[in-house]
Design a protein around this motif. Sequence first.
Motif, short mmCIF file in Angstrom:
data_model
loop_
_atom_site.label_atom_id
_atom_site.label_comp_id
_atom_site.label_asym_id
_atom_site.label_seq_id
_atom_site.Cartn_x
_atom_site.Cartn_y
_atom_site.Cartn_z
N GLU A 67 52.68 33.44 41.20
CA GLU A 67 52.19 34.04 39.96
C GLU A 67 50.79 34.64 40.08
OE1 GLU A 67 52.64 31.42 36.64
OE2 GLU A 67 54.81 31.30 36.88
N PHE A 94 48.49 37.59 41.87
CA PHE A 94 48.63 38.89 42.54
C PHE A 94 47.25 39.47 42.81
CE2 PHE A 94 52.16 37.98 39.84
CZ PHE A 94 53.28 38.42 40.52
N TRP A 95 47.21 40.52 43.60
CA TRP A 95 45.97 41.28 43.70
C TRP A 95 46.32 42.75 43.71
CZ3 TRP A 95 44.55 44.29 48.07
CH2 TRP A 95 45.43 44.22 49.15
N ARG A 96 45.46 43.55 43.11
CA ARG A 96 45.73 44.98 43.03
C ARG A 96 44.64 45.71 43.80
NH1 ARG A 96 45.93 45.50 37.81
NH2 ARG A 96 43.67 45.56 37.78
N THR A 138 49.87 46.79 43.62
CA THR A 138 49.76 45.35 43.45
C THR A 138 50.61 44.60 44.47
OG1 THR A 138 49.31 45.61 41.12
CG2 THR A 138 50.12 43.47 41.80
N GLN A 139 50.07 43.50 44.98
CA GLN A 139 50.83 42.64 45.88
C GLN A 139 50.65 41.19 45.51
OE1 GLN A 139 49.25 44.95 49.45
NE2 GLN A 139 50.90 43.75 50.34
N ARG A 140 51.60 40.35 45.91
CA ARG A 140 51.46 38.91 45.69
C ARG A 140 50.42 38.34 46.63
NH1 ARG A 140 56.74 38.51 43.98
NH2 ARG A 140 56.78 37.38 42.00
#
Lengths: 724, 227
Positions: A580, A582-584, A591-593
Amino acid sequence: MRNTFARYGLAVLLLCWPKIFSFAQSTKPDSIKTEQLEEVVVTATRNERTMGALPMPVTLISKAQIKTMGSLRLNDVLTEQTGLVVVPQVNGLGNGIQMQGFNPDYTLILMDGEPIIGRYTGSLELSRLTVGNIKQIEIVKGPSSSLYGSDALAGVINIITERPSGKKGSFSSRYGTNKTLDLTGDLSLANDKVGFYAFANRYSTDGFDLSPENFGKTVSPFVNYTFGTKVTFKVINSLDVSLAGRLFNEVQDYNYDVSSNGKSTRSVGDGRVKDWNFNPVLTYRLSSRAKATARLYTTRYATNSIYTLLKTSGADSTSTIDSFTQTFTRPEVNFEYFFNEKHFSTIGAGQTLESVSTPRYGDEKKNQQTLYGFVQHEWLPIKELTLIGGVRFDKNTIYGSQLSPKFSARFRLNDIISLKGSFGVGFKSPDFRQLYLNFFNQAGGGYSVLGSEVVKEKLSQFEALGQIRSYLFDPALIGKLNAETSTAINLGLHADFSKKLKMDFNLFRNDVNNLIEYQIVALTTSNQNIYSYRNIKQAVMQGLEANFVFAYNHKFSSSVGYQLLFAKDKNVDELIDKGEIFWRDPVTLVTQRLKSSEYFGLYNRSRHLGNFKIMYHNKEQGIEGSIRVIYRGKFGLGGIDGNIQGETVPPSDRNGNGIQDSYDSFVKGYALVNVSLAKQLRQLRVQGGIDNLFNYTDPVNISNLQGRILYLSLNVKFVKSTNN
Amino acid sequence: MKMFRTLLFLSLISLLTLSGCGDDTPVNSTVVAATYKDLNADYAPLVLNPAGPPTRPAQKNKYTFFNFATGAIIANTDSATTKWDIGFRSTSIIFNSGTSGPGAAGVIVQKDIFDGVTVAPTAGYTTDNYNKVTKTGTFAISTSPFVDGVTTTTNNWWLNSGTSTSTIITPIAGRVFLIKTADGKYAKMEILSYYKGAPAVVNNLTDLDRYYTFRYVYQGDGTTKLN
């Protein structure tokens, strides 16, 4: 062997490891005191013990080491120790010590076993304390001792000050960069029955300025005075009386610009700090096996600041008076009993009475009382094994009762290696600020911060006036605050390979629950935030500390210290596991987990800390020198409301998850190089040194890091008789 | 002040120019996949006050309405129609349903990767339920920031990556808005930036806020297929 060690002058090293003392010796504290002055530690057990015999992780800094470093204030000394970081606090109010990843609030700072107060913003301003009258500093990590209170979740730093001893005196002066002048004098007059010690220090500085483009200095000029005295009296052979007192006074002149919402206002005024303490102690030896001690400690800290904000165009200037007065009184009795060579007990009880009055906490004085009792037992079932168990009971007027058990053990494997382990539970009840703060910040955008004891009442007042637009937090939970708790485990290995090489490893893990954080609870109709506090975080701080000392020959030695730290929010770890977080990417907006390994951890914590020191001590020629390199690895910043000049500190999180991960920006790691050289000419000691040789600064992110400092100091000693 | 007005003018120009010219790359004829840049959500320059928080006297307090099928801004005068699906004003986001409009719109906020969501659920959509008179109830999307450790009944879409006195509004990464439109079609949306030009590093003293950049995929055939 320890004598040899001392003769070689290795006492100046970061850590000195004495050879393990046999129990027979450690049961006779008095004989240890006279034989082995430098390596005796009192913090962990409150009785004099040699460092090696203690099952807890203990660091000792001797007077000789402090002198070699040329330090003036406590922060100068602590910042060079493995695993300790002096961190600037929010808004630049005070520099505290970070230990095993804990914020400064969680480390207890003691002077001769009694707490120093004046934690205005949670941390204690370490530069208040001069090192001139310090005999040694003892650092115990982890909440493993039950004798000093359960709120030291990170550990205890105990400053042991000089006692009357012989007839002698000294005078020191040091002058350096920023017109910093330190004058210190002390005098000791003692015979077998009566002892008198007096100490005085004056410290003045022109401050320093890290951002010349802004009007005013990063740290404004200030001057402070410290006076200390200690009187000891042997009434009869079995009864000792000791009276100690300390007085501190500081005045600082402010003249700088405060910026808020991109607009700056000139602020002038002054800040005054005054604190004193008084500490009588009665020690009665009932028999060769039993000792009773009664002590009273009373202290007061007061700060008073007047700021006048000058308006630019014709409008009236506004003056703000900010004051904070804290008192602390603690009577305590304890009783020590040596059953035999294998059993030793300490039992004690006391009461703490605290009060705070400040306009920020409302008009009336706030009080808090704690009754406490503790038992600590040492048991040596076999010669190689020391076990210490203890339990502390605290009963607080607001927070009820808490029981905190502690346990530690040391096992001597052979002549070279010994193993240590300790386990402790600590708890910290919310401080006065978290309970009573009633603060409205007009200049900073009109937000309020309310302590948990006042928030409900204030909110209902807002509500009655129809000023609450919405609640942003479950109203049922507003104003409910629990004590923070921590469970700590330390596992250590100590190895001593002849005189040449000593190694120390310590694995630590602290599981902290109910960490208290700010919380927006409501929004007013004029869109102003109302903050309070709540227990949010569960954190885990774990890592490894390692220290090596290597003696090349009688003159040269070197040491290496390193701390590896993983300080993480457990809730974040759980969310990452659930997928839950993520980083953008701020540039591509993709965006990725976030993976577990990409979570860097809590803000303001460096994963790597280190130091490397080379010490030279030529006793014959009276020359000593040092080169010390102190490294702090990269770290993230967040939740900081600007540095001392109100400049906005750019937060490290820039990819939309509110946590520090490896894709965020970091404050760069840095190394400071300090050098010193001293020459002893009979009674006169001349020392010169440079701190921060390469003039490393980072004005925005590290506001307490001043540039290069050059200094020269002179020290004269007078000794009349040396019966010690 | 003059600079702000110029910027506002320029932004309006660019808004007009940008409207409807997102990079449409339909997989099939009924699917629209686009990125909408710099939707003006009631931008007005901040005015600093000597006492109290800064204000925005020029703000209109009106929502900017958007229609996913056409990718166009809908006039605010059409607020009582089903022409719009979603409305933006400052950090407040509304859907054309419940207490906000006559439509059938709704939202599910899913913690996921935008491209990873390929099928829209048919049920579970939340609608706006806020009573302006009694000031009770909640919107489907909260106007307030997400704060660590706090669970609210409404969905937060942003967090403050600035400070308590100097807010920087950052859309939370990995929040996919699954949307039912006013006329019951399905779409997904991800908010990418709240500042004009979606700057990589936001300077909240110079960058203009209340400009939404978001990507979306709209399925026009009424099915739940979202790729």
